[in-house]
Design a protein around this motif. Sequence first.
Motif, PDB file in Angstrom:
ATOM      1  N   GLU A  42       0.811  -1.217   0.000  1.00 46.24           N
ATOM      2  CA  GLU A  42       0.000   0.000   0.000  1.00 46.24           C
ATOM      3  C   GLU A  42       0.847   1.271   0.000  1.00 46.24           C
ATOM      4  N   ARG A  43       2.128   1.145  -0.276  1.00 44.05           N
ATOM      5  CA  ARG A  43       3.030   2.291  -0.127  1.00 44.05           C
ATOM      6  C   ARG A  43       3.269   3.061  -1.419  1.00 44.05           C
ATOM      7  N   THR A  44       3.029   2.462  -2.539  1.00 44.67           N
ATOM      8  CA  THR A  44       3.387   3.102  -3.806  1.00 44.67           C
ATOM      9  C   THR A  44       2.181   3.732  -4.489  1.00 44.67           C
ATOM     10  N   ALA A  45       2.470   4.677  -5.353  1.00 45.78           N
ATOM     11  CA  ALA A  45       1.484   5.280  -6.246  1.00 45.78           C
ATOM     12  C   ALA A  45       2.085   5.273  -7.647  1.00 45.78           C
ATOM     13  N   ALA A  46       1.260   5.561  -8.635  1.00 50.95           N
ATOM     14  CA  ALA A  46       1.764   5.606 -10.003  1.00 50.95           C
ATOM     15  C   ALA A  46       2.920   6.609 -10.093  1.00 50.95           C
ATOM     16  N   ASP A  47       4.055   6.153 -10.611  1.00 53.46           N
ATOM     17  CA  ASP A  47       5.234   7.013 -10.714  1.00 53.46           C
ATOM     18  C   ASP A  47       5.166   7.810 -12.020  1.00 53.46           C
ATOM     19  N   LEU A  48       5.134   9.125 -11.890  1.00 50.44           N
ATOM     20  CA  LEU A  48       5.001   9.999 -13.041  1.00 50.44           C
ATOM     21  C   LEU A  48       6.339  10.468 -13.600  1.00 50.44           C
ATOM     22  N   SER A  49       7.430   9.921 -13.079  1.00 48.75           N
ATOM     23  CA  SER A  49       8.755  10.457 -13.400  1.00 48.75           C
ATOM     24  C   SER A  49       9.064  10.502 -14.889  1.00 48.75           C
ATOM     25  N   ALA A  50       8.671   9.472 -15.626  1.00 45.73           N
ATOM     26  CA  ALA A  50       9.054   9.384 -17.039  1.00 45.73           C
ATOM     27  C   ALA A  50       8.510  10.557 -17.851  1.00 45.73           C
ATOM     28  N   ARG A  51       7.301  11.014 -17.522  1.00 43.86           N
ATOM     29  CA  ARG A  51       6.706  12.090 -18.311  1.00 43.86           C
ATOM     30  C   ARG A  51       6.640  13.429 -17.575  1.00 43.86           C
ATOM     31  N   ASP A  52       6.890  13.402 -16.262  1.00 40.49           N
ATOM     32  CA  ASP A  52       6.798  14.622 -15.468  1.00 40.49           C
ATOM     33  C   ASP A  52       8.161  14.865 -14.819  1.00 40.49           C
ATOM     34  N   LYS A  53       8.984  15.661 -15.469  1.00 39.24           N
ATOM     35  CA  LYS A  53      10.373  15.830 -15.057  1.00 39.24           C
ATOM     36  C   LYS A  53      10.506  16.857 -13.917  1.00 39.24           C
ATOM     37  N   ARG A  54      10.093  16.425 -12.750  1.00 41.32           N
ATOM     38  CA  ARG A  54      10.230  17.290 -11.597  1.00 41.32           C
ATOM     39  C   ARG A  54      10.189  16.457 -10.327  1.00 41.32           C
ATOM     40  N   LEU A  55      10.512  17.086  -9.194  1.00 39.45           N
ATOM     41  CA  LEU A  55      10.363  16.474  -7.883  1.00 39.45           C
ATOM     42  C   LEU A  55      10.402  17.564  -6.832  1.00 39.45           C
ATOM     43  N   THR A  56       9.829  17.268  -5.670  1.00 41.11           N
ATOM     44  CA  THR A  56       9.851  18.182  -4.535  1.00 41.11           C
ATOM     45  C   THR A  56      10.698  17.579  -3.434  1.00 41.11           C
ATOM     46  N   TRP A  57      11.659  18.367  -2.941  1.00 44.02           N
ATOM     47  CA  TRP A  57      12.643  17.887  -1.976  1.00 44.02           C
ATOM     48  C   TRP A  57      12.601  18.774  -0.739  1.00 44.02           C
ATOM     49  N   ALA A  58      12.297  18.188   0.414  1.00 41.55           N
ATOM     50  CA  ALA A  58      12.274  18.914   1.686  1.00 41.55           C
ATOM     51  C   ALA A  58      13.571  18.641   2.436  1.00 41.55           C
ATOM     52  N   ASN A  59      14.248  19.716   2.837  1.00 37.29           N
ATOM     53  CA  ASN A  59      15.524  19.578   3.541  1.00 37.29           C
ATOM     54  C   ASN A  59      15.597  20.612   4.665  1.00 37.29           C
ATOM     55  N   TRP A  60      16.686  20.542   5.440  1.00 35.81           N
ATOM     56  CA  TRP A  60      16.953  21.487   6.512  1.00 35.81           C
ATOM     57  C   TRP A  60      17.558  22.766   5.937  1.00 35.81           C
ATOM     58  N   PRO A  61      17.455  23.891   6.644  1.00 36.09           N
ATOM     59  CA  PRO A  61      18.137  25.109   6.187  1.00 36.09           C
ATOM     60  C   PRO A  61      19.661  24.923   6.195  1.00 36.09           C
ATOM     61  N   LEU A  62      20.322  25.610   5.274  1.00 38.16           N
ATOM     62  CA  LEU A  62      21.792  25.665   5.226  1.00 38.16           C
ATOM     63  C   LEU A  62      22.427  24.293   5.118  1.00 38.16           C
TER      64      LEU A  62
END
Length: 394
Positions: A42-62
Amino acid sequence: MPRTPRTPPPSRRSLLRALGGGALIGALAGCGVPAAYVAPGERTAADLSARDKRLTWANWPLYIDTDDKSPNRRPTLEAFEKRTGIAVDYVEEINDNDEFFGKISPALMNHQQPGRDLIVISDWMCARYVRLGWVQEMDRARQPHVARGLDPLLRSPAFDPGRKFTVPWQSGITGIAYNRRRLGREIQHVSDLWASDLDGRVTLLSGLDEAFALLMQGNGVDITRWTADDFHRVCDQVERHVRRGRIRRFTGNDYTKDLVSGDVLACQAYSGDVIQLQADNPDIRFVVPEEGAELWADSLMIPNRARHKANAERLMDYYYEPEVAAGLAAWVNYVCPVPAAKEVLAASKDTAALAENPLIFPDTTMRQRLAVARDITSTERVEFAQRWNRIVGL
């Protein structure tokens, strides 16, 4: 890469500030809220990577390299975007492990898209995500540089054998920092903190997960397999030191201010912070005690139902290319999880000194003293947090 002195960044290993956060994690990870666990199917969803060239990355400051002349520019990340055509929405939104857990947990426990394809969390908290089934297993076939480049010391933590769900972003050491000139002597052992000439001039970290391992090592404990008795022994010792006035206070990352001002002569500290302090004050030293010190990591994970999994895996592998890892290490100054980056830095006169810095690339002697602590289990956490927080006044 040119470097200029910077204000020490916020602690990457944030505090367990209140029992509420620890209790919530313990309850979710245990049997208190069984519905929070997400089964593998139940962890996966359809991966749009092949046609949607983007991603969102959350990180710490600095926590990524920037251009000294244009701080909003991130050279290594821009190079990835140019090479791959993948646009990265880089969000510096993680300031505290518990706070971010609370922000993202409603989506993950309810099997909803989390709005982020990649997150960076401290390993002690990563253990909770892995235990809850909230992150996806990675496809190492897409990550050849990770597979062969990851430091052996970080390859198989107890919470994630083989690093199937996590990839270290940066690593660090929890040891002892001290002012050699003001103190007038060396520190070699954890027990040196309790010498009479340091009474009231010592600080310890207030976070349970940040503090306990080094103190146990001072007792000769193998922190890869510590026990409840080992924990309570440390608490007994710290309580005695508090009563005798040996500990000035318990701190977050603000220990750096006390050390710089001279109010404190020795303290628990993170290796990356001390490198930056030394740029302004070479009298400040960092020591891995002879009994050992804790090696930790902040790691990349792909949360459940992220829609750009392949893109995220590609970005992680990019940062394990030695040349890229070297550029990042030259800026953030934490322990580099890619040992091959050392040769890249050594090849340039501008960065050769960084290649020889054992706080970025631990030498053989130091590596023999480093260990990754087993994490606190969900059944242990509530009891241990209650006791520790009473001692430190949280």
